[in-house]
Write an enzyme that holds these catalytic residues in place. Structure first.
Site, PDB file in Angstrom:
ATOM      1  N   ALA A  80      50.350  25.300 101.664  1.00  0.00           N
ATOM      2  CA  ALA A  80      49.191  25.450 102.486  1.00  0.00           C
ATOM      3  C   ALA A  80      49.749  25.018 104.045  1.00  0.00           C
ATOM      4  CB  ALA A  80      48.049  24.661 102.414  1.00  0.00           C
ATOM      5  N   GLU A 100      57.361  26.708 101.876  1.00  0.00           N
ATOM      6  CA  GLU A 100      57.168  25.525 101.035  1.00  0.00           C
ATOM      7  C   GLU A 100      57.894  25.389  99.677  1.00  0.00           C
ATOM      8  OE1 GLU A 100      53.182  23.935 101.456  1.00  0.00           O
ATOM      9  OE2 GLU A 100      53.441  23.485 103.570  1.00  0.00           O
ATOM     10  N   GLY A 119      31.061  18.389 108.792  1.00  0.00           N
ATOM     11  CA  GLY A 119      30.068  17.418 109.562  1.00  0.00           C
ATOM     12  C   GLY A 119      30.839  17.180 110.754  1.00  0.00           C
ATOM     13  N   GLU A 123      37.357  23.579 110.979  1.00  0.00           N
ATOM     14  CA  GLU A 123      38.508  24.048 110.315  1.00  0.00           C
ATOM     15  C   GLU A 123      38.013  24.746 109.230  1.00  0.00           C
ATOM     16  OE1 GLU A 123      42.495  22.794 107.613  1.00  0.00           O
ATOM     17  OE2 GLU A 123      41.017  21.233 107.857  1.00  0.00           O
ATOM     18  N   GLU A 142      60.849  21.460 110.305  1.00  0.00           N
ATOM     19  CA  GLU A 142      61.918  20.250 110.563  1.00  0.00           C
ATOM     20  C   GLU A 142      61.190  18.917 110.349  1.00  0.00           C
ATOM     21  OE1 GLU A 142      61.282  19.548 115.503  1.00  0.00           O
ATOM     22  OE2 GLU A 142      62.710  21.079 114.865  1.00  0.00           O
ATOM     23  N   GLU A 144      59.236  18.459 107.760  1.00  0.00           N
ATOM     24  CA  GLU A 144      58.340  18.425 106.426  1.00  0.00           C
ATOM     25  C   GLU A 144      59.419  18.070 105.645  1.00  0.00           C
ATOM     26  OE1 GLU A 144      55.046  21.926 105.326  1.00  0.00           O
ATOM     27  OE2 GLU A 144      57.250  22.663 105.982  1.00  0.00           O
TER      28      GLU A 144
END
Length: 186
Positions: A80, A100, A119, A123, A142, A144
Site C-alpha cells: 500500500a 514493495e 472521526g 484519508e 529510500e 522504506e
C-alpha cells in the site's frame, strides 16, 4: 440507484486554523457550529488518500512486514501507499505493488474504497485485487525497509489472531479473500 448519505447533523465551519503541514498529512483545528446552535472544535487530519493491493499468487497472498513507528512495532500488511497529486488510482496501485513486492499485475480490480478514520481524518483508501502476477524487481523508497513474503489464508488468519496483522486494510483484504474462496467472486 444509491441514495447519498443525509447531512442531517451537518456542522458549519466558522473558522479553520492550520496547525501543521507535513509531507504526508496536515492538521487543522476547525471551530464549528453544531446542529443545536452550540460551537465545538474539531481536530482534522488531511491526507491525500492511498491505495492498497490484495495480490494473490495461486493460493497465497503477498504481504510485507515493516516497522511502524506510530505503533512501536513491526506489522504484516498488504502492499500500500499514498497517492501522489492527481495520480490515477490503478497506476498508483500498480506502482505500489511493484515497488514493495517486485510483482507486476496484468490487471487490477477495484474492491472497495473506505475512510480509515472518519472521526478525525479524511484519508480514503482504495483497495484493489491483483491476480496473474509477473515477478519483476523491488524498488523501495529510500526511507522504506521491509520484507516481502507470501502467506496462505490460514497463516493470514493466524497473524490476525496474533496481531501481527492488525491494520484495517489488511484485515479487510483477508476477509475479502476469504469471501472469494467461499463464493468464487470478488
Amino acid at each position: 440507484m444509491n441514495k447519498p448519505a443525509s447531512n442531517k447533523y451537518e456542522e458549519t465551519t466558522l473558522s479553520s486554523q492550520p496547525i501543521f503541514q507535513g509531507r504526508v498529512v496536515s492538521l487543522q483545528v476547525d471551530t464549528v457550529r453544531l446542529p443545536n446552535g452550540e460551537t465545538a472544535t474539531r481536530e482534522i487530519i488531511r491526507h491525500p488518500g492511498a491505495v492498497a493491493v490484495l495480490a494473490l499468487i495461486e493460493d497465497r497472498m503477498l504481504v510485507v512486514e515493516q516497522y511502524r513507528k506510530a505503533l512501536g512495532k513491526s506489522q504484516v500488511e498488504i502492499p500500500a501507499g499514498k497517492l501522489e497529486p492527481e495520480e490515477d488510482l490503478v497506476e498508483a496501485a500498480k506502482r505500489e505493488l511493484e515497488e514493495e513486492t517486485g510483482y507486476r499485475a496484468e490487471s487490477l480490480k477495484h474492491l472497495s474504497s473506505f475512510y480509515t478514520s472518519p472521526g478525525f481524518a479524511d484519508e480514503i483508501l482504495h483497495l484493489y485485487v491483483a491476480e496473474h502476477l509477473e515477478k519483476g524487481e523491488v524498488h523501495l523508497d529510500e526511507d522504506e525497509f521491509l520484507d516481502c513474503e507470501s502467506i496462505t489464508l490460514e497463516q493470514a488468519q493466524q497473524y490476525i489472531r496474533e496481531q501481527r496483522i492488525s491494520d484495517s486494510k489488511t484485515i479487510m483484504a483477508v476477509y475479502a479473500w476469504q469471501l472469494y474462496k467461499l463464493t468464487g467472486s470478488f
